[in-house]
Design an enzyme around this catalytic site. Structure first.
Site, PDB file in Angstrom:
ATOM      1  N   ASP A 101       0.818  -1.214   0.000  1.00  0.00           N
ATOM      2  CA  ASP A 101       0.000   0.000   0.000  1.00  0.00           C
ATOM      3  C   ASP A 101       0.849   1.260   0.000  1.00  0.00           C
ATOM      4  O   ASP A 101       0.332   2.371  -0.131  1.00  0.00           O
ATOM      5  CB  ASP A 101      -0.983   0.003   1.180  1.00  0.00           C
ATOM      6  CG  ASP A 101      -0.315  -0.123   2.539  1.00  0.00           C
ATOM      7  OD1 ASP A 101       0.653  -0.884   2.656  1.00  0.00           O
ATOM      8  OD2 ASP A 101      -0.776   0.515   3.500  1.00  0.00           O
ATOM      9  N   HIS A 102       2.166   1.088   0.105  1.00  0.00           N
ATOM     10  CA  HIS A 102       3.078   2.225   0.075  1.00  0.00           C
ATOM     11  C   HIS A 102       3.957   2.260  -1.172  1.00  0.00           C
ATOM     12  O   HIS A 102       4.765   3.188  -1.310  1.00  0.00           O
ATOM     13  CB  HIS A 102       3.958   2.217   1.326  1.00  0.00           C
ATOM     14  CG  HIS A 102       3.176   2.459   2.584  1.00  0.00           C
ATOM     15  ND1 HIS A 102       3.124   3.682   3.213  1.00  0.00           N
ATOM     16  CD2 HIS A 102       2.392   1.632   3.310  1.00  0.00           C
ATOM     17  CE1 HIS A 102       2.343   3.596   4.278  1.00  0.00           C
ATOM     18  NE2 HIS A 102       1.886   2.354   4.357  1.00  0.00           N
TER      19      HIS A 102
END
Length: 314
Positions: free
Chosen positions: A67-68
């Site tokens: 998610d990063h």
């Protein structure tokens, strides 16, 4: 001068929601841009925000959780389309190096990409220079090796026009005095004072840790994750995150001027609970930090430069 501002491309932690895209934070700084933690969908958010991909000089990733960083391939392809031939450097912890290199390969973009690993250490590690400012990283405390980032501009000088006139220093001689430190018996300190440089801090997934305060100390603008409310502090600790209260306390202790709260758990449809907790934490410590609750596509300006202290009378 080009604006210094943060463009919030996404604010969701772990999973996107109907109203929050995955992470993505673009810092515009003196004509260049640094993109932090681009999660899935960042390329599309850039279109909505009217972000210029060719201006991105560096992509800084805090850790290898997708998610990063899963938005890296799309961003690279956007860069290749909008500004072919412009190189970009991709930074992340040594632990994430192979993951980030694989994302760059998968992109198959016609753009020159350099992937650089960062040693995860308890002391500051210099990563790069961005428009004359120093970009540093430092270890945080998450479930995998993670770093936070700090961009710090060197201190400058503010001249006293009256003192310059009294000293007979005008025109090109002002620059000469600044370079040499003394000119015709006039010292730089006689006609100017040091002006603090501006500071930006970026802290994502981490437990409460002393490095958080160090990374954002005296920051004009700082982004801190606050995945959970204080009532879920046990979850925050177990999963390696901050609560909104912890983020507010860290910013107040560090003397942050504007705190941007981001990276929210999908369990909170109404984020005002988190904002209220952070503001209460700042108030409890007597801090003056302004708390900004981030929403996708927000643009948050870096506050104006701090005033230089008055020059002592000679």
């Amino acid at each position: 001068m080009s604006p210094r501002e943060l463009v919030v491309l996404g604010t969701a932690g772990q999973a996107p929601t109907r109203t929050r895209n995955h992470n993505g934070y673009l810092l515009r700084w003196d004509g260049t841009s640094v993109l932090f933690d681009p999660g899935e969908g960042t390329q599309r958010q850039m279109l909505h925000a009217e972000v210029s991909a060719p201006r991105i000089e560096r992509i800084c990733v805090t850790h290898r959780h997708n998610d990063h960083c899963l938005g890296v391939p799309g961003v690279l392809n956007r860069m290749a389309q909008d500004g072919p031939g412009r190189p970009v450097t991709l930074h992340g912890p040594d632990d994430a190096f192979e993951h980030l290199r694989a994302l760059a390969v998968v992109a198959a973009a016609h753009v020159e990409v350099t992937v650089e690993g960062i040693p995860v250490r308890d002391e500051p590690v210099e990563v790069a220079r961005v428009a004359g400012a120093r970009l540093i990283a430092r270890a945080l405390d998450h479930r995998v090796p993670t770093v936070g980032y700090r961009l710090e501009e060197p201190a400058g000088r503010s001249f006293d026009a009256a003192a310059l006139a009294d000293a007979g220093i005008t025109g090109p001689d002002v620059g000469e005095l600044q370079r040499r430190g003394e000119l015709r018996g006039v010292r730089l300190a006689d006609v100017s004072v040091e002006r603090p440089g501006q500071v930006f801090g970026f802290v994502m997934d981490t437990r409460d840790h002393p490095a958080v305060v160090d990374l954002v100390r005296d920051a004009d603008l700082a982004v801190l994750e606050c995945t959970y409310a204080e009532r879920h502090a046990d979850l925050a600790r177990d999963r390696g995150h901050l609560t909104a209260r912890q983020a507010g306390r860290a910013a107040a202790r560090a003397g942050v001027r504007t705190l941007v709260l981001a990276h929210f758990s999908q369990r909170y449809p109404d984020l005002e609970e988190l904002a209220a907790e952070a503001r209460a934490a700042v108030a409890e410590l007597g801090g003056r930090t302004r708390v900004h609750l981030a929403h996708d596509l927000d643009v948050v300006p870096v506050p104006p430069r701090r005033s230089a202290p008055a020059r002592a009378a000679s």
